[in-house]
Write a protein that holds these residues in place. Structure first.
Motif, PDB file in Angstrom:
ATOM      1  N   ARG A 143       0.886  -1.099   0.036  1.00 33.29           N
ATOM      2  CA  ARG A 143       0.385   0.075  -0.104  1.00 33.29           C
ATOM      3  C   ARG A 143       0.719   1.354  -0.312  1.00 33.29           C
ATOM      4  O   ARG A 143       0.149   2.665  -1.094  1.00 33.29           O
ATOM      5  N   THR A 144       2.017   0.928   0.673  1.00 38.41           N
ATOM      6  CA  THR A 144       3.094   2.490   1.078  1.00 38.41           C
ATOM      7  C   THR A 144       4.211   2.235   0.134  1.00 38.41           C
ATOM      8  O   THR A 144       4.570   1.299   1.022  1.00 38.41           O
TER       9      THR A 144
ATOM     10  N   GLU B 264       3.470  -0.066  -7.544  1.00 40.44           N
ATOM     11  CA  GLU B 264       2.517   0.320  -7.751  1.00 40.44           C
ATOM     12  C   GLU B 264       1.801   0.699  -6.542  1.00 40.44           C
ATOM     13  O   GLU B 264       0.043   0.086  -5.821  1.00 40.44           O
TER      14      GLU B 264
ATOM     15  N   GLU C 105      -0.510   2.613  -3.528  1.00 36.59           N
ATOM     16  CA  GLU C 105      -1.145   3.994  -3.655  1.00 36.59           C
ATOM     17  C   GLU C 105      -0.697   5.033  -3.052  1.00 36.59           C
ATOM     18  O   GLU C 105      -1.627   5.923  -3.102  1.00 36.59           O
ATOM     19  N   ARG C 106       0.395   5.351  -2.048  1.00 38.39           N
ATOM     20  CA  ARG C 106       0.791   6.915  -1.627  1.00 38.39           C
ATOM     21  C   ARG C 106       2.166   6.041  -1.467  1.00 38.39           C
ATOM     22  O   ARG C 106       3.152   5.402  -1.280  1.00 38.39           O
TER      23      ARG C 106
ATOM     24  N   ASP D  63      -0.823  11.277  -2.162  1.00 36.53           N
ATOM     25  CA  ASP D  63      -1.604   9.924  -2.548  1.00 36.53           C
ATOM     26  C   ASP D  63      -1.366   9.948  -4.048  1.00 36.53           C
ATOM     27  O   ASP D  63      -1.889  10.525  -4.828  1.00 36.53           O
ATOM     28  N   LEU D  64      -0.837   8.472  -4.554  1.00 34.53           N
ATOM     29  CA  LEU D  64      -0.764   8.613  -6.236  1.00 34.53           C
ATOM     30  C   LEU D  64      -1.811   8.215  -6.779  1.00 34.53           C
ATOM     31  O   LEU D  64      -2.225   8.229  -8.018  1.00 34.53           O
ATOM     32  N   ARG D  65      -3.094   7.737  -6.306  1.00 34.18           N
ATOM     33  CA  ARG D  65      -4.340   7.989  -7.059  1.00 34.18           C
ATOM     34  C   ARG D  65      -5.326   8.904  -7.102  1.00 34.18           C
ATOM     35  O   ARG D  65      -5.798   8.424  -8.414  1.00 34.18           O
ATOM     36  N   THR D  66      -4.926   9.962  -7.002  1.00 35.26           N
ATOM     37  CA  THR D  66      -5.611  10.820  -6.942  1.00 35.26           C
ATOM     38  C   THR D  66      -4.734  11.967  -8.637  1.00 35.26           C
ATOM     39  O   THR D  66      -3.707  11.454  -8.338  1.00 35.26           O
TER      40      THR D  66
END
Length: 185
Positions: free
Chosen positions: A106-107, A137, A139-140, A182-185
């Motif tokens: 995740r991080t 890969e 998320e953040r 945050d890498l998802r935005t």
């Protein structure tokens, strides 16, 4: 030492970074001897004792920026934050369980990013950051930054990081800002 010519940024896995340890160490020792860090030779030795083990992590990534003459001018490295990490426990105020949940994917923990003085203000830090994170890969991204390092803090904010708390990650008097991207935005 005048910056001239092309700067190349090279991403490395742990094995390649371990072989390039002298470049990482040179940049680290040069940059972190400056205020507000004021690290001495013993601090550098301790950091590179950790680096030796960090490069063995499966998810380790490093990046080195160097001149045409192969002079190291910047470096960055990190790896995925594992479940059970103590990172979240170092914050001075607790954060919600959902924020601190880690699964090893995740991080991405950005452990260090540094550019030597003569090459600052030329986009080298941004290139190191982008190269290091390209294709991950996670998320953040999570990092600690000394609040008196105004240029670093400003760069991280400009790149989308937000402060989520403060921590004392190492022995000593200084609190560090804990920042999250945050890498998802």
């Amino acid at each position: 030492m005048t910056p001239q010519g092309t700067i190349t940024v090279e991403r490395m896995d742990g094995s390649a970074a371990a072989q390039a340890v002298d470049a990482f160490r040179l940049v680290y020792a040069d940059v972190f001897a400056e205020p507000p860090y004021n690290e001495a030779a013993d601090d550098v030795t301790a950091a590179f004792r950790r680096f030796h083990f960090q490069t063995r992590r499966r998810t380790f990534r490093g990046a080195v920026a160097h001149t045409e003459d192969d002079e190291p001018v910047g470096m960055a490295y990190g790896y995925a934050v594992e479940p059970g990490t103590g990172w979240w426990d170092e914050l001075t105020e607790p954060v919600p369980d959902d924020l601190r949940r880690e699964d090893g994917h995740r991080t991405f923990g950005l452990m260090e990013l540094a550019v030597r003085g003569p090459w600052r203000g030329q986009g080298v830090a941004r290139r190191l950051h982008e190269t290091l994170l390209d294709g991950i890969e996670a998320e953040r991204v999570l990092l600690n930054v000394h609040p008196d390092s105004k240029a670093a803090s400003a760069a991280y904010r400009a790149w989308g990081y937000r402060k989520i708390g403060e921590a004392r990650p190492w022995e000593g008097p200084d609190l560090y800002d804990v920042m999250l991207l945050d890498l998802r935005t």
